[in-house]
Design a protein around this motif. Structure first.
Motif, PDB file in Angstrom:
ATOM      1  N   ASP B 318      41.001  32.407  59.964  1.00 50.09           N
ATOM      2  CA  ASP B 318      42.149  33.318  60.090  1.00 50.09           C
ATOM      3  C   ASP B 318      43.472  32.588  60.289  1.00 50.09           C
ATOM      4  O   ASP B 318      44.518  33.098  59.900  1.00 50.09           O
ATOM      5  CB  ASP B 318      41.950  34.271  61.273  1.00 50.09           C
ATOM      6  N   TYR B 319      43.437  31.434  60.912  1.00 48.86           N
ATOM      7  CA  TYR B 319      44.701  30.760  61.225  1.00 48.86           C
ATOM      8  C   TYR B 319      44.883  29.492  60.401  1.00 48.86           C
ATOM      9  O   TYR B 319      45.887  28.803  60.560  1.00 48.86           O
ATOM     10  CB  TYR B 319      44.756  30.416  62.712  1.00 48.86           C
ATOM     11  N   GLU B 340      45.701  32.283  70.959  1.00 53.32           N
ATOM     12  CA  GLU B 340      45.747  33.467  70.101  1.00 53.32           C
ATOM     13  C   GLU B 340      46.904  34.379  70.472  1.00 53.32           C
ATOM     14  O   GLU B 340      47.557  34.951  69.604  1.00 53.32           O
ATOM     15  CB  GLU B 340      44.422  34.237  70.189  1.00 53.32           C
ATOM     16  N   ARG B 341      47.155  34.487  71.744  1.00 47.33           N
ATOM     17  CA  ARG B 341      48.262  35.345  72.168  1.00 47.33           C
ATOM     18  C   ARG B 341      49.588  34.759  71.686  1.00 47.33           C
ATOM     19  O   ARG B 341      50.462  35.479  71.196  1.00 47.33           O
ATOM     20  CB  ARG B 341      48.259  35.472  73.696  1.00 47.33           C
ATOM     21  N   ARG B 344      49.723  35.149  67.750  1.00 45.35           N
ATOM     22  CA  ARG B 344      49.821  36.503  67.208  1.00 45.35           C
ATOM     23  C   ARG B 344      50.911  37.319  67.872  1.00 45.35           C
ATOM     24  O   ARG B 344      51.381  38.306  67.334  1.00 45.35           O
ATOM     25  CB  ARG B 344      48.500  37.237  67.447  1.00 45.35           C
ATOM     26  N   GLY B 352      54.575  38.414  65.775  1.00 44.36           N
ATOM     27  CA  GLY B 352      53.303  38.206  65.085  1.00 44.36           C
ATOM     28  C   GLY B 352      53.502  37.380  63.847  1.00 44.36           C
ATOM     29  O   GLY B 352      54.635  37.018  63.480  1.00 44.36           O
ATOM     30  N   GLY B 353      52.409  37.052  63.203  1.00 42.01           N
ATOM     31  CA  GLY B 353      52.479  36.321  61.949  1.00 42.01           C
ATOM     32  C   GLY B 353      53.173  34.981  62.077  1.00 42.01           C
ATOM     33  O   GLY B 353      53.800  34.487  61.148  1.00 42.01           O
ATOM     34  N   ARG B 354      53.094  34.398  63.233  1.00 43.19           N
ATOM     35  CA  ARG B 354      53.737  33.090  63.431  1.00 43.19           C
ATOM     36  C   ARG B 354      52.964  32.015  62.688  1.00 43.19           C
ATOM     37  O   ARG B 354      51.829  32.202  62.304  1.00 43.19           O
ATOM     38  CB  ARG B 354      53.757  32.757  64.915  1.00 43.19           C
ATOM     39  N   ALA B 356      50.644  29.622  62.752  1.00 44.34           N
ATOM     40  CA  ALA B 356      49.603  29.324  63.740  1.00 44.34           C
ATOM     41  C   ALA B 356      49.401  27.823  63.897  1.00 44.34           C
ATOM     42  O   ALA B 356      49.082  27.336  64.983  1.00 44.34           O
ATOM     43  CB  ALA B 356      48.300  29.993  63.339  1.00 44.34           C
TER      44      ALA B 356
END
Lengths: 95, 493, 503
Positions: B318-319, B340-341, B344, B352-354, B356
């Motif tokens: 996912d990342y 994760e915090r 996201r 969000g969508g940083r 990662a």
């Protein structure tokens, strides 16, 4: 099966029961006699028989995880042969 | 990691290692009594008459300890045995009050499972788990309080342990270390053991043998009660070399129990036991077979948290993280949650969508450094996950440069403040106004006419020096890309 | 009215209810009887003050109309295997001499909650290992059926064991009821030797919590009384589920006393042919046949059944019980309570303590138990015994498919003299030949006095029932009791003096 003196000595050590040397032979004889008598079990055909560990036909009950005991060192140390500072004490053990 | 080989005169040797880990179950009370299982109390204050083996006392099983062990078994991808049996392991010792330990022998609660090792090169290696069984801990003997006596504290007597036995699949000290850390990570994720080796809530017995590659197994020695990952690795190293030396010198290795002396860096046999052990296991007649239903196991399985291996896979998927970064981030659940915090954005925080990967870099290289320096766990990090996410946002939208971001982070670490507030209060926004940058460029060129001439004459390498001067003049706030562009234009002829 | 010490529990309860006498008077009569019979050595500890205090409370409750029921104010003797709070508990062993528990066994707690007054702790074979009460560290108990006290010449008789002190106390009128424990016959065989009723309930019926363990898979507490109804009354108070014993059955207790008065008409009773062992004395055989006859006369149907593995029960028992005992007795190590004999090292201390603290029979059984569990012998002995045990239990299951109860002798002989059978342990073990099979199968069984031997000594008959069917056992036992009309009392004591005279 006839037990030897050495076997009796070994069992006595395992059980931490001192048997004086002069007692080994009579004890070997006595236990051998009992074992010999016990060995009549060999006549029984137990092929396929599940060993019975308990006569109770239920599953093991359980208790909830709650602290409801302990907390009283005096109670567990009362009657101890040589308590020291809240500990039981025994002859020094070297590991 | 390549194979670890010990060079002997007769050729190469390899080590065969299996670990038996005793993990203390997290529970309020003991396995068979209602006394507290908490660590560190005054001697004999957490002892019931059951734990002290008084006449007529009987054990009653703690249901939560069973649940914890089943949870652990599921976490180790192991088979849960729906019928298991508690047996007595008989031996005399001053801190074993009943003269036997209630354990499991022929029918353990948990059967075969697997632990996946994450190797440093990003590869993985499965290690077999042979079994997990539930048993009581013994008390504690204190040998150094008195010249003539050993003192006994029974606080630990009866505390629930899980003995987790690996197959002899490990081949190197490093693998053993990785295995222990991974196992600890899994137990902590599950919340079934705190994995604290210093307090003894995780202890390790190490079985080591050596052989020529391809040979069948040779005699093993057991090193008892090693109490840190580092010592486990050292003990294996020393023991394997000792055994190789023994064989090379024409000697033998005897099956025995040894202790690791970390001061001397050697293993030595435990003071010769006066009597050979013969534990005389037999089913405990005070207890009955433990039977669990498939539904019981299913309910626990359904509430199992995401474990490190799945989390790692998900982080990669996912990342887009590398196996290494993902592996590092999932070792502790709290770190993974933090990442994760931050990546996201929490509820209502961030966008969000940083990036990662950027977030992962910040966590691994910068945050870890800060936490290490301050000796804090991630749960008490002065820089919150939300703030770290915001910091990454500030870089991404060009508000600050990466360089300024490091300074901002430092202030965040000291004060715990929101990075946007810090940037605003200290006026650290990037200067993107080309007029202001141009003015600064002009000033620098005017002050250094000789160097400007050299650049114009073709010494392009000096451009960097100019960039630095401009950045300095703007307090680092100028957008470096804009500075470069203007410099190039002004000095290009 | 007869002396207070001649009453049964039900009669005494009726007398208390009618205020014919008080609980304190009842207690005093028994305290005096105990003091007058010290020569029997039936008690290790007498607790007259506690008995009187409990009796006074009982009287107060009765006055206030808050009587706790039939056991309220009844003086009971407690086998010294039950841990009793604040009262020395020794299991008949030197290793526990002076041990005063801070806790109460569930069974004695239940009895005390029912208002019973503990009059003392009775003597027993050391750790309940024996069939004669001669292995007690506190000396043998004398059977009240022996020669009159003070008369030299005739040999003293054993009361049976291990609950010999309890059996002797009931027979001699020292208490109205007593607790016993039965591992291989320790309630039934002494009941038979002393001419009283002894009931071993189903394994799991009474909690084992707080009872010094001998063989955990076999140990079971039960009542010892003068008659069947009293046994039912006492069992009702002793039994019940206890969450502190994982083998305690979560099964409600029926009204045992009501069951004891039901007729046996239509009951199917089995006579196990394998119990008719070689060399069985003719008087035992005759008594057994008489028992058949009595049941038949009362309308029961008596049929022969087969328990094919009967002869293997004793050797099985003498593996299982010592194996468990060797482990159960490991806790007596001189570290936390009880006797410690010093030693240079920890192991020296262990071995000195356990050699001095345990008597010869206990040491012998610990060694046998250790041996049969040890590496290399486990399968041949222990595992084999567990399998044969399964077959023995299966025999009973099969038999109970066709009958409701089984009738057998309790013991192969009447009480023998102290000192007999001590040379040969196996001869001693054979005492339990008829009682051990039901123990291994965990079944309820009761000995009821049924007649006298040629030498004038009591003999018991045994009823064995299905698991948790004590009701049928009591029912059939009461039928035997009715027919036998056994009301003979040992002649050596003159109990009448202690009774009303003290009022």
């Amino acid at each position: 099966m006839a037990l030897t003196r050495d076997q009796v000595r070994a069992i006595a050590l395992l059980a931490r029961v001192r048997v004086p040397d002069e007692g080994l032979e009579p004890m070997a004889k006595e236990i051998s006699g009992i074992l010999h008598w016990i060995e009549q079990l060999n006549e029984v055909d137990t092929e396929g028989v599940e060993p019975m560990t308990s006569v109770v036909a239920m599953t093991l009950p359980m208790r909830p995880d709650a602290v409801d005991d302990g907390g009283d060192p005096a109670a567990v140390l009362k009657g101890a042969p040589e308590p020291v500072d809240g500990f039981y004490a025994v002859p020094k053990v070297v590991e | 990691m390549g194979a670890w080989r010990i060079q002997g005169e007769s050729g190469e040797w390899e080590a065969v290692i299996g670990l038996e880990v005793h993990a203390q179950v997290i529970s309020a009370s003991k396995l068979f009594s209602g006394a507290s299982a908490v660590f560190g109390a005054e001697p004999n204050t957490q002892v019931s008459l059951v734990d002290a083996g008084f006449p007529g006392m009987l054990p009653v099983l703690n249901e939560y300890c069973v649940e914890q062990a089943v949870r652990t078994g599921l976490g180790l991808k192991a088979k849960i045995n729906l019928t298991s049996v508690f047996e007595r392991k008989n031996y005399f010792y001053a801190d074993l009050p009943a003269g036997y330990q209630i354990s499991q022998y022929k029918y353990p609660l948990v059967g075969e499972g697997t632990v996946i090792l994450d190797m440093p090169d990003g590869s993985t290696r499965p290690i077999g788990i042979e079994r997990l069984h539930v048993e009581q801990d013994a008390g504690k003997s204190l040998h150094d309080q008195d010249p003539k006596r050993t003192f006994i504290d029974l606080n630990r007597s009866g505390v629930a342990l899980m003995e987790i036995v690996s197959r002899p699949d490990l081949r190197t000290p490093e693998e053993a270390g990785i295995y222990l850390r991974k196992l600890r990570s899994i137990l902590r994720y599950l919340g079934t053991c705190d994995g604290n080796m210093e307090e003894g809530s995780m202890r390790c017995d190490v079985n080591v043998s050596v052989r020529k590659p391809g040979e069948p197994l040779r005699t093993r020695a057991e090193i008892k009660n090693v109490n840190s990952v580092r010592f486990v690795m050292q003990a294996i190293e020393h023991e394997a070399r000792r055994q190789v030396r023994a064989y090379e010198e024409g000697g033998k290795v005897v099956q025995e129990t040894r202790l690791y002396d970390s001061h001397k860096g050697e293993t030595r046999p435990m003071r010769a036991k006066e009597f050979a052990h013969d534990y005389r296991y037999f089913p405990d007649p005070d207890l009955l077979p433990l039977r669990l239903s498939p539904e019981y196991v299913d309910v626990i399985a359904a509430t199992l948290p995401e474990l490190p291996d799945e989390k790692k896979d998900r982080f990669m998927r996912d990342y887009g993280l590398s196996p290494y970064d993902a592996g590092v981030l999932v070792v502790e659940r709290e770190t993974a949650d933090y990442f994760e915090r931050a990546a996201r954005g929490g509820e209502g925080v961030g966008r969000g969508g940083r990036d990662a990967k950027q977030v992962a870099n910040w966590v691994i290289s910068t945050l870890f450094g800060l936490l290490n320096a301050k000796g804090l766990p991630v749960t008490r990090s002065p820089v919150s996950a939300d703030h770290l996410g915001k910091l990454v946002d500030l870089i991404a939208d060009g508000t600050i440069s990466g360089r300024i971001a490091k300074d901002v982070f430092e202030i965040m670490g000291e004060t715990g403040r929101d990075p946007a507030d810090i940037v605003a209060a200290k006026g650290l926004q990037q200067i993107t106004d080309t007029g202001a940058i141009e003015a600064a460029v002009n000033q620098v060129i005017a002050a250094n006419p000789d160097k400007a001439a050299e650049v114009r004459a073709g010494k392009v390498a000096l451009l960097g020096w100019f960039t630095g001067q401009v950045m300095k003049a703007t307090g680092g706030k100028a957008n470096p890309a804009a500075v470069n562009a203007i410099l190039k234009k002004k000095l290009s002829g | 009215m007869s002396a207070l010490t001649d009453l049964g529990i039900a009669e005494a309860a009726a007398g208390l209810a009618k205020r014919d006498f008080s609980a304190v008077e009842l207690a005093r009569a028994h305290i005096a009887a105990v003091a007058g019979a010290r020569a029997l050595n039936a008690f290790i500890v007498e607790t007259p003050d506690a008995a009187l205090a409990a009796a006074a409370e009982s009287d107060k409750r009765r006055q206030d109309g808050r009587s706790l029921g039939v056991l309220d104010g009844i003086p009971l003797a407690i086998k010294d295997l039950f841990c009793t709070e604040g009262v020395q508990t020794t299991a008949g062993s030197r290793i526990l001499k002076g041990f005063v528990p801070a806790y109460e066994s569930t069974v004695t707690r239940n009895l005390k909650r029912a208002g019973a007054a503990m009059i003392g702790k009775t003597n027993l074979d050391e750790f309940a290992m024996g069939s004669s009460n001669i292995t007690s560290a506190f000396g043998p108990v004398k059977n009240p059926w022996g020669p009159p006290l003070g008369r030299a010449g005739n040999k003293e008789l054993v009361p049976g064991g291990s609950s010999g002190g309890s059996a002797a106390a009931i027979a001699a009128g020292l208490a109205l009821g007593a607790t016993g424990t039965d591992t291989g016959g320790s309630i039934r065989q002494p009941a038979s030797f002393c001419g009283i009723v002894g009931l071993k309930p189903t394994y799991g019926r009474c909690s084992r919590f707080g009872i010094v363990a001998f063989a955990s898979s076999l140990d079971q507490a039960g009542p010892m009384t003068r008659n069947v109804k009293d046994a039912a009354l006492m069992l009702g108070a002793m039994a019940g589920h206890d969450p502190r014993d994982s083998t305690s059955a979560p099964i409600p207790c029926p009204d045992f006393a009501r069951a004891a008065i039901a007729p046996v008409k239509g009951l199917r009773v089995g006579i196990p042919k394998e119990y008719r062992i070689e060399g069985m004395s003719s008087e035992i055989d005759a008594l057994w046949r008489k028992g058949e006859q009595w049941l038949r006369e009362q309308g029961a149907e008596v049929v022969e059944v087969s328990l094919p593995h009967t002869r293997y029960a004793l050797p099985t028992y003498y593996i299982v019980a010592p194996a468990e005992a060797s482990s159960n007795l490991a806790r007596y190590d001189g570290v936390r309570f009880g006797l410690r004999v010093p030693g240079e090292t920890l192991d020296d201390m262990y071995m000195n303590t356990r050699a001095a603290g345990f008597g010869p029979e206990v040491r012998r059984r610990i060694l046998i138990g250790t041996y049969v569990l040890s590496a290399g012998y486990y399968d041949a002995y222990y595992l084999k015994a567990q399998k044969v045990r399964a077959l023995i239990a299966r025999d009973f299951r099969d038999a109970f498919a066709t009958v409701d109860a089984i009738l057998a002798p309790t013991a192969p002989s009447p009480a023998f003299a102290i000192g007999e059978k001590t040379e040969d342990p196996i001869a001693m073990y054979l005492n339990d030949v008829f009682t051990v099979p039901a123990s291994l199968a965990g079944l309820p069984a009761m000995s009821v006095p049924a007649g006298l031997s040629a030498g004038g000594l009591p003999l018991g008959l045994q009823i064995i029932g299905r698991a948790f069917d004590e009701e049928t056992v009591l029912r059939a036992g009461a039928a035997i009791e009715r027919a036998a009309g056994f009301d003979t009392r040992p002649s050596r004591l003159v109990p009448a003096k202690a009774g009303k005279g003290d009022r």
